[in-house]
Design an enzyme around this catalytic site. Structure first.
Site, PDB file in Angstrom:
ATOM      1  N   GLU A  94      33.585  -7.288 -27.956  1.00  0.00           N
ATOM      2  CA  GLU A  94      33.996  -7.316 -26.544  1.00  0.00           C
ATOM      3  C   GLU A  94      32.813  -6.894 -25.670  1.00  0.00           C
ATOM      4  O   GLU A  94      32.175  -5.880 -25.958  1.00  0.00           O
ATOM      5  CB  GLU A  94      35.170  -6.340 -26.378  1.00  0.00           C
ATOM      6  N   ASN A 121      34.048 -11.814 -23.180  1.00  0.00           N
ATOM      7  CA  ASN A 121      34.277 -11.008 -21.986  1.00  0.00           C
ATOM      8  C   ASN A 121      35.607 -11.501 -21.430  1.00  0.00           C
ATOM      9  O   ASN A 121      35.657 -12.549 -20.775  1.00  0.00           O
ATOM     10  CB  ASN A 121      33.156 -11.173 -20.957  1.00  0.00           C
ATOM     11  N   ARG A 152      29.296 -13.963  -5.584  1.00  0.00           N
ATOM     12  CA  ARG A 152      29.714 -12.831  -4.742  1.00  0.00           C
ATOM     13  C   ARG A 152      29.570 -11.539  -5.535  1.00  0.00           C
ATOM     14  O   ARG A 152      29.481 -11.544  -6.750  1.00  0.00           O
ATOM     15  CB  ARG A 152      31.175 -13.014  -4.292  1.00  0.00           C
ATOM     16  N   TYR A 163      28.247  -6.982 -10.351  1.00  0.00           N
ATOM     17  CA  TYR A 163      28.124  -7.809 -11.564  1.00  0.00           C
ATOM     18  C   TYR A 163      26.764  -8.489 -11.736  1.00  0.00           C
ATOM     19  O   TYR A 163      26.580  -9.261 -12.688  1.00  0.00           O
ATOM     20  CB  TYR A 163      29.234  -8.874 -11.554  1.00  0.00           C
ATOM     21  N   ALA A 196      39.575  -9.613 -16.410  1.00  0.00           N
ATOM     22  CA  ALA A 196      40.704  -8.715 -16.142  1.00  0.00           C
ATOM     23  C   ALA A 196      41.778  -8.769 -17.236  1.00  0.00           C
ATOM     24  O   ALA A 196      42.591  -7.831 -17.353  1.00  0.00           O
ATOM     25  CB  ALA A 196      41.316  -9.050 -14.786  1.00  0.00           C
ATOM     26  N   HIS A 208      31.347  -6.298 -21.593  1.00  0.00           N
ATOM     27  CA  HIS A 208      31.579  -6.195 -20.152  1.00  0.00           C
ATOM     28  C   HIS A 208      30.263  -5.983 -19.434  1.00  0.00           C
ATOM     29  O   HIS A 208      29.435  -5.193 -19.893  1.00  0.00           O
ATOM     30  CB  HIS A 208      32.524  -5.033 -19.827  1.00  0.00           C
ATOM     31  N   ARG A 210      34.778   3.120 -13.841  1.00  0.00           N
ATOM     32  CA  ARG A 210      35.364   2.451 -12.673  1.00  0.00           C
ATOM     33  C   ARG A 210      36.819   2.911 -12.489  1.00  0.00           C
ATOM     34  O   ARG A 210      37.195   3.982 -12.945  1.00  0.00           O
ATOM     35  CB  ARG A 210      35.239   0.936 -12.864  1.00  0.00           C
ATOM     36  N   PRO A 256      38.769 -14.839 -16.713  1.00  0.00           N
ATOM     37  CA  PRO A 256      38.956 -15.135 -15.301  1.00  0.00           C
ATOM     38  C   PRO A 256      37.904 -14.546 -14.374  1.00  0.00           C
ATOM     39  O   PRO A 256      37.474 -13.414 -14.562  1.00  0.00           O
ATOM     40  CB  PRO A 256      40.341 -14.562 -14.986  1.00  0.00           C
ATOM     41  N   ASN A 257      37.523 -15.346 -13.410  1.00  0.00           N
ATOM     42  CA  ASN A 257      36.589 -14.997 -12.328  1.00  0.00           C
ATOM     43  C   ASN A 257      35.129 -14.948 -12.756  1.00  0.00           C
ATOM     44  O   ASN A 257      34.246 -14.832 -11.901  1.00  0.00           O
ATOM     45  CB  ASN A 257      36.975 -13.672 -11.634  1.00  0.00           C
TER      46      ASN A 257
END
Ligand code: CA2
Length: 148
Positions: free
Chosen positions: A98, A74, A18, A23, A77, A100, A107, A10-11
């Site tokens: 995995e 990836n 943005r 990112y 969330a 990121h 974070r 997601p996203n």
């Protein structure tokens, strides 16, 4: 030639649009182009899929069984919440890495835990888009050394 499924959660379709500070400024399509080139250099064929839906990602993991040799993911969330994706990866038994973009460990505390990490070969975090390439090479090395 190894066949790798590259999954984005997601996203991640909003990358480069943005929050470039967190990112990076590359779009997901830029990352996929770079990764496809890295795959070609390493002699691997790559398939890409992005979804904002947990069930759609899970369906794609199941469809990878018997079709791909490994998964680069990836999970966005869903990393921090999805027992379903974790069980899905375990159910197909495909070597999975995995990735990121950000270093999730420095974070917010809710990003420190990955539900998926225990069923993955390893995790790469904090190297931006380059992390996908690092993850791909690590996955291909693993497949080679395990004779798959
Ligand atoms: O660092 C990563 O790659 C993440 O998987 C990115 C996820 C986040 O939830 C994870 O904790 C770490 C977020 C996906 C991207 O979200 C965007 C938000 C704003 C603008 C563009 C993308």
């Amino acid at each position: 030639m190894s066949s790798i499924l590259v999954l984005n959660g997601p996203n991640l379709n909003m990358l480069g649009i943005r929050e470039p500070g967190v990112y990076g400024s590359q779009t997901l399509s830029d990352i996929e182009t770079q990764l496809r080139e890295a795959g070609a250099r390493a002699g691997a064929s790559l398939s890409f899929y992005q979804s904002n839906y947990e069930g759609a990602l899970l369906d794609e993991i199941h469809a990878a069984y018997g079709r791909h040799d490994g998964i680069l993911i990836n999970p966005g969330a869903y990393t921090h919440t999805s027992i379903a994706l974790r069980d899905g990866i375990a159910s197909v038994g495909l070597p999975t890495v995995e990735v990121h973009l950000s270093n999730i460990h420095k974070r917010e505390s809710f990003r420190h835990t990955s539900m998926l990490a225990p069923v993955c070969i390893g995790q790469i975090a904090g190297f931006g888009a380059y992390g996908y390439e690092l993850g791909l090479l690590a996955l291909l090395r693993h497949l080679q050394s395990s004779g798959r």
